[in-house]
Design a protein around this motif. Structure first.
Motif, mmCIF file in Angstrom:
data_model
loop_
_atom_site.group_PDB
_atom_site.id
_atom_site.type_symbol
_atom_site.label_atom_id
_atom_site.label_comp_id
_atom_site.label_asym_id
_atom_site.label_seq_id
_atom_site.Cartn_x
_atom_site.Cartn_y
_atom_site.Cartn_z
ATOM 1 N N LYS A 63 54.892 28.135 65.290
ATOM 2 C CA LYS A 63 55.831 28.037 64.155
ATOM 3 C C LYS A 63 56.262 26.605 63.922
ATOM 4 O O LYS A 63 56.300 26.118 62.794
ATOM 5 N N LYS A 64 56.581 25.900 65.037
ATOM 6 C CA LYS A 64 56.998 24.503 64.874
ATOM 7 C C LYS A 64 55.843 23.631 64.400
ATOM 8 O O LYS A 64 56.039 22.681 63.630
ATOM 9 N N LEU A 65 54.624 23.939 64.899
ATOM 10 C CA LEU A 65 53.475 23.172 64.411
ATOM 11 C C LEU A 65 53.243 23.413 62.919
ATOM 12 O O LEU A 65 52.875 22.479 62.179
ATOM 13 N N TYR A 66 53.440 24.616 62.476
ATOM 14 C CA TYR A 66 53.217 24.928 61.058
ATOM 15 C C TYR A 66 54.268 24.256 60.182
ATOM 16 O O TYR A 66 53.995 23.951 59.000
ATOM 17 N N GLN A 67 55.465 24.005 60.726
ATOM 18 C CA GLN A 67 56.499 23.309 59.944
ATOM 19 C C GLN A 67 56.100 21.871 59.635
ATOM 20 O O GLN A 67 56.487 21.326 58.597
ATOM 21 N N ALA A 68 55.365 21.238 60.560
ATOM 22 C CA ALA A 68 54.830 19.883 60.349
ATOM 23 C C ALA A 68 55.918 18.850 60.095
ATOM 24 O O ALA A 68 55.753 17.920 59.289
ATOM 25 N N ASP A 69 57.046 18.988 60.769
ATOM 26 C CA ASP A 69 58.125 18.008 60.633
ATOM 27 C C ASP A 69 58.454 17.429 62.009
ATOM 28 O O ASP A 69 57.599 17.394 62.903
ATOM 29 N N GLY A 70 59.702 17.010 62.164
ATOM 30 C CA GLY A 70 60.090 16.416 63.445
ATOM 31 C C GLY A 70 59.987 17.383 64.617
ATOM 32 O O GLY A 70 59.790 16.959 65.773
ATOM 33 N N TYR A 71 60.150 18.669 64.383
ATOM 34 C CA TYR A 71 60.021 19.637 65.473
ATOM 35 C C TYR A 71 58.573 19.769 65.955
ATOM 36 O O TYR A 71 58.312 20.138 67.100
ATOM 37 N N ALA A 72 57.643 19.500 65.072
ATOM 38 C CA ALA A 72 56.230 19.536 65.472
ATOM 39 C C ALA A 72 55.875 18.385 66.403
ATOM 40 O O ALA A 72 54.903 18.463 67.164
ATOM 41 N N VAL A 73 56.681 17.291 66.344
ATOM 42 C CA VAL A 73 56.416 16.136 67.217
ATOM 43 C C VAL A 73 56.581 16.519 68.677
ATOM 44 O O VAL A 73 55.822 16.069 69.552
ATOM 45 N N LYS A 74 57.578 17.372 68.963
ATOM 46 C CA LYS A 74 57.775 17.810 70.357
ATOM 47 C C LYS A 74 56.569 18.569 70.882
ATOM 48 O O LYS A 74 56.168 18.407 72.040
ATOM 49 N N GLU A 75 55.969 19.404 70.032
ATOM 50 C CA GLU A 75 54.786 20.154 70.461
ATOM 51 C C GLU A 75 53.581 19.227 70.629
ATOM 52 O O GLU A 75 52.777 19.387 71.546
ATOM 53 N N LEU A 76 53.461 18.264 69.687
ATOM 54 C CA LEU A 76 52.364 17.306 69.818
ATOM 55 C C LEU A 76 52.529 16.412 71.050
ATOM 56 O O LEU A 76 51.548 15.973 71.669
ATOM 57 N N LEU A 77 53.802 16.153 71.384
ATOM 58 C CA LEU A 77 54.066 15.292 72.537
ATOM 59 C C LEU A 77 53.591 15.922 73.845
ATOM 60 O O LEU A 77 53.279 15.206 74.807
ATOM 61 N N LYS A 78 53.534 17.267 73.911
ATOM 62 C CA LYS A 78 53.049 17.931 75.118
ATOM 63 C C LYS A 78 51.589 17.584 75.395
ATOM 64 O O LYS A 78 51.204 17.290 76.542
ATOM 65 N N VAL A 79 50.782 17.586 74.324
ATOM 66 C CA VAL A 79 49.354 17.289 74.497
ATOM 67 C C VAL A 79 49.138 15.806 74.744
ATOM 68 O O VAL A 79 48.361 15.395 75.614
ATOM 69 N N THR A 80 49.825 14.956 73.963
ATOM 70 C CA THR A 80 49.641 13.508 74.119
ATOM 71 C C THR A 80 50.096 13.018 75.483
ATOM 72 O O THR A 80 49.501 12.097 76.062
ATOM 73 N N SER A 81 51.167 13.610 76.049
ATOM 74 C CA SER A 81 51.636 13.190 77.379
ATOM 75 C C SER A 81 50.587 13.492 78.451
ATOM 76 O O SER A 81 50.379 12.691 79.379
ATOM 77 N N VAL A 82 49.897 14.636 78.322
ATOM 78 C CA VAL A 82 48.844 14.969 79.292
ATOM 79 C C VAL A 82 47.704 13.958 79.214
ATOM 80 O O VAL A 82 47.232 13.424 80.236
ATOM 81 N N LEU A 83 47.249 13.659 78.012
ATOM 82 C CA LEU A 83 46.148 12.713 77.854
ATOM 83 C C LEU A 83 46.558 11.303 78.269
ATOM 84 O O LEU A 83 45.778 10.558 78.884
ATOM 85 N N TYR A 84 47.800 10.928 77.928
ATOM 86 C CA TYR A 84 48.282 9.595 78.300
ATOM 87 C C TYR A 84 48.400 9.449 79.831
ATOM 88 O O TYR A 84 48.053 8.416 80.407
ATOM 89 N N GLY A 85 48.881 10.527 80.487
ATOM 90 C CA GLY A 85 48.967 10.484 81.950
ATOM 91 C C GLY A 85 47.597 10.392 82.598
ATOM 92 O O GLY A 85 47.401 9.653 83.580
ATOM 93 N N ALA A 86 46.620 11.125 82.054
ATOM 94 C CA ALA A 86 45.260 11.036 82.585
ATOM 95 C C ALA A 86 44.679 9.644 82.407
ATOM 96 O O ALA A 86 44.012 9.102 83.289
ATOM 97 N N MET A 87 44.963 9.024 81.256
ATOM 98 C CA MET A 87 44.457 7.682 81.005
ATOM 99 C C MET A 87 45.084 6.668 81.956
ATOM 100 O O MET A 87 44.404 5.777 82.501
ATOM 101 N N ASN A 88 46.375 6.811 82.214
ATOM 102 C CA ASN A 88 47.038 5.892 83.144
ATOM 103 C C ASN A 88 46.495 6.051 84.557
ATOM 104 O O ASN A 88 46.285 5.076 85.284
ATOM 105 N N THR A 89 46.282 7.291 84.957
ATOM 106 C CA THR A 89 45.740 7.529 86.299
ATOM 107 C C THR A 89 44.355 6.926 86.440
ATOM 108 O O THR A 89 44.031 6.266 87.433
ATOM 109 N N LYS A 90 43.528 7.113 85.443
ATOM 110 C CA LYS A 90 42.190 6.554 85.477
ATOM 111 C C LYS A 90 42.236 5.029 85.453
ATOM 112 O O LYS A 90 41.461 4.344 86.129
ATOM 113 N N GLY A 91 43.171 4.467 84.690
ATOM 114 C CA GLY A 91 43.306 3.016 84.661
ATOM 115 C C GLY A 91 43.726 2.449 85.993
ATOM 116 O O GLY A 91 43.241 1.414 86.448
ATOM 117 N N VAL A 92 44.643 3.154 86.669
ATOM 118 C CA VAL A 92 45.077 2.698 87.991
ATOM 119 C C VAL A 92 43.924 2.747 88.985
ATOM 120 O O VAL A 92 43.721 1.840 89.795
#
Length: 412
Positions: free
Chosen positions: A84-113
Motif C-alpha cells: 500500500k505504501k509503495l503504491y502511494q509513491a510518496d514519502g511513505y514509500a521511501v521507508k519501504e525502498l530504504l529497506k532494500v537499499t540498506s541491504v544492498l548498501y551493507g553488502a557493498m560496504n562489506t565487500k569493499g572492506v
C-alpha cells in the motif's frame, strides 16, 4: 516521512550507482513512475536475471508490478514490503525502498572492506595459514555432501510432482464442508486444551517438587551444621589414649633405630667373616701346593741319594783291595750322616702344621712341639737303624776276602 530517511535514501542510491539524480523534492508529491523505476533497478541489481514486467500504464499493471516486486523481495531477500505504501509513491514509500537499499548498501560496504583487506594483505608480506582454513574445508565438505543428498531427494520429489499435482488440484477443487471443518477445529481445540492442562499440571508439579527440594536442602544444611560442630568438638578434645600412643611411638622409633644399627653391624660382620674365610682358604690351598712341591722335591732327592749311595758302595768294594779298609769306612759313615742330616733338615724345614681356627692357644703350641719332638725321635731311630745296617755291611765286607774284579755288566 522524515528528512533523515530521505537523505539516507538519496545517499545510498548515489553510492549504489543509480544513474539518475534523486532529489529530496521528488517525493513531496506522489511520483509512481520514479518509484517503479527505482524498484525495477533495485530488483535488477539484486538479481540481474529476474523477469518482472515493467509496464505500469494502467492501474492493473501497476498493481501487478507492485505485487511481483513485493513477492520477489519476500522470497529471495526475505524482505517484507508494504504494498500500500509503495503504491502511494510518496514519502511513505521511501521507508519501504530504504529497506532494500540498506541491504544492498551493507553488502557493498562489506565487500569493499574485504577488498581493502585483500589489497592490504597483497601489499604486505604474503601469508597463507592453512591451519585456519581446515575448519572451513571441513564445513565445505559437509555442505557439499548435504547438497548432493538434498539434490537427490529433490529430484525424487520432482519426479512425483505429476501425481502430486493431480492430487493437489483435486483437493483444492473439492468444496470445503463447514461441518467437517468445524469438527476438525473442535478436535484441534481439544488437543490444545489437553496440552494446556498437562502444562499446568507440570507447572504445579514443578512447584511441589521445588518446595520438597527446598525442604531437603534445608534439612541437609542443618545436618551439615551439626556435623561441622561435632567435628570441631572432636578436634578440640584430646583422646585419652593419645599420651600412651605417643610413648609407644617413641619406643618404636628407638627400637627401629637399634634394629637398623644391629642389622648394619650383622651385615658388616658377615662380610668380614666371608672375607676371612676366603683368605684362609687361599692360604690353605697355597700351603697344600707348597707341601706337594716339597714332597716331590724330597722324593727326587731320595732317589738321587739312593743312586749316589749305590755308586759309593761299588767304589768302596773296589778300593778295599787297594787301600786300607778303615779309612773307607770312616768316609762312608761321614757321608751317610751328612745325607741323613740334610734329609732331616729338609723334612723339618718343609713340615707345615696349620689349622682353620682363628688364633693359636698354648695347648696348640704344646701339641705342635710334641709333634715335632715325635718326628725327631722317629728320625733318630731311623738313623740308628741305618747306622746298624751300615756297620753290619761293613763287617761283612771285612770278613769277606777281596775277589778279583771281572768285567761284567752286573757290577751294580
Amino acid at each position: 516521512m522524515s528528512f533523515r530517511d530521505l537523505r539516507n535514501f538519496t545517499e545510498m542510491m548515489r553510492a549504489l550507482g543509480y544513474p539518475r539524480l534523486i532529489s529530496m523534492e521528488n517525493f513531496r508529491t506522489p511520483n509512481f513512475m520514479l518509484v517503479s523505476e527505482v524498484l525495477l533497478w533495485l530488483v535488477k541489481r539484486y538479481e540481474p536475471q529476474t523477469d518482472i514486467p515493467s509496464d505500469v500504464e494502467t492501474e492493473q499493471d501497476r498493481v501487478f508490478f507492485i505485487k511481483a516486486v513485493a513477492q520477489f523481495m519476500a522470497t529471495k531477500a526475505h524482505i517484507k514490503l508494504n504494498t500500500k505504501k509503495l503504491y502511494q509513491a510518496d514519502g511513505y514509500a521511501v521507508k519501504e525502498l530504504l529497506k532494500v537499499t540498506s541491504v544492498l548498501y551493507g553488502a557493498m560496504n562489506t565487500k569493499g572492506v574485504e577488498r581493502a583487506d585483500v589489497s592490504e594483505e597483497d601489499s604486505s608480506k604474503f601469508k597463507f595459514d592453512l591451519g585456519s582454513k581446515i575448519a572451513d574445508l571441513k564445513a565445505a565438505r559437509q555442505l557439499a555432501s548435504e547438497i548432493t543428498s538434498k539434490g537427490a531427494s529433490l529430484y525424487d520429489l520432482l519426479g512425483k510432482e505429476v501425481e502430486l499435482r493431480e492430487a493437489r488440484t483435486e483437493s483444492l477443487a473439492r468444496p470445503l464442508e463447514i461441518n467437517e471443518a468445524e469438527k476438525m477445529m473442535k478436535i484441534a481445540i481439544d488437543c490444545v486444551l489437553e496440552q494446556v492442562q498437562k502444562t499446568k499440571d507440570m507447572l504445579n508439579n514443578v512447584a511441589l517438587d521445588e518446595a520438597s527440594l527446598e525442604a531437603k536442602i534445608e534439612k541437609r544444611k542443618l545436618e551439615l551444621e551439626r556435623s561441622q560442630k561435632r567435628l570441631q568438638a572432636l578436634q578440640s578434645v584430646r583422646p585419652a589414649f593419645m599420651d600412651e600412643y605417643e610413648k609407644i611411638e617413641e619406643q618404636l622409633q628407638k627400637q627401629y633405630s637399634s634394629y637398623l644399627e644391629k642389622f648394619r653391624n650383622l651385615t658388616y660382620m658377615k662380610q668380614l667373616l666371608d672375607d676371612h674365610g676366603r683368605i684362609e682358604q687361599e692360604m690353605f690351598e697355597e700351603a697344600a701346593n707348597m707341601l706337594h712341591l716339597m714332597q716331590n722335591r724330597l722324593k727326587e732327592e731320595e732317589q738321587h741319594l739312593l743312586k749316589s749311595g749305590n755308586n759309593d758302595d761299588s767304589d768302596v768294594e773296589i778300593q778295599e783291595d787297594e787301600g786300607s779298609s778303615s779309612e773307607v769306612e770312616d768316609r762312608q759313615i761321614m757321608k751317610q750322616r751328612t745325607t741323613t742330616e740334610t734329609l732331616l733338615q729338609g723334612r723339618a724345614g718343609t713340615r707345615i702344621v696349620g689349622t682353620m681356627q682363628g688364633g693359636d692357644t698354648e695347648e696348640d703350641e704344646d701339641s705342635g712341639d710334641s709333634e715335632v719332638d715325635l718326628d725327631e725321635d722317629e728320625e733318630e731311630d731311623d738313623m740308628e737303624d741305618d747306622s746298624m745296617e751300615i756297620s753290619s755291611s761293613k763287617s761283612s765286607h771285612r770278613a769277606r776276602k777281596p775277589e778279583p774284579l771281572e768285567e761284567s755288566d752286573n757290577d751294580f
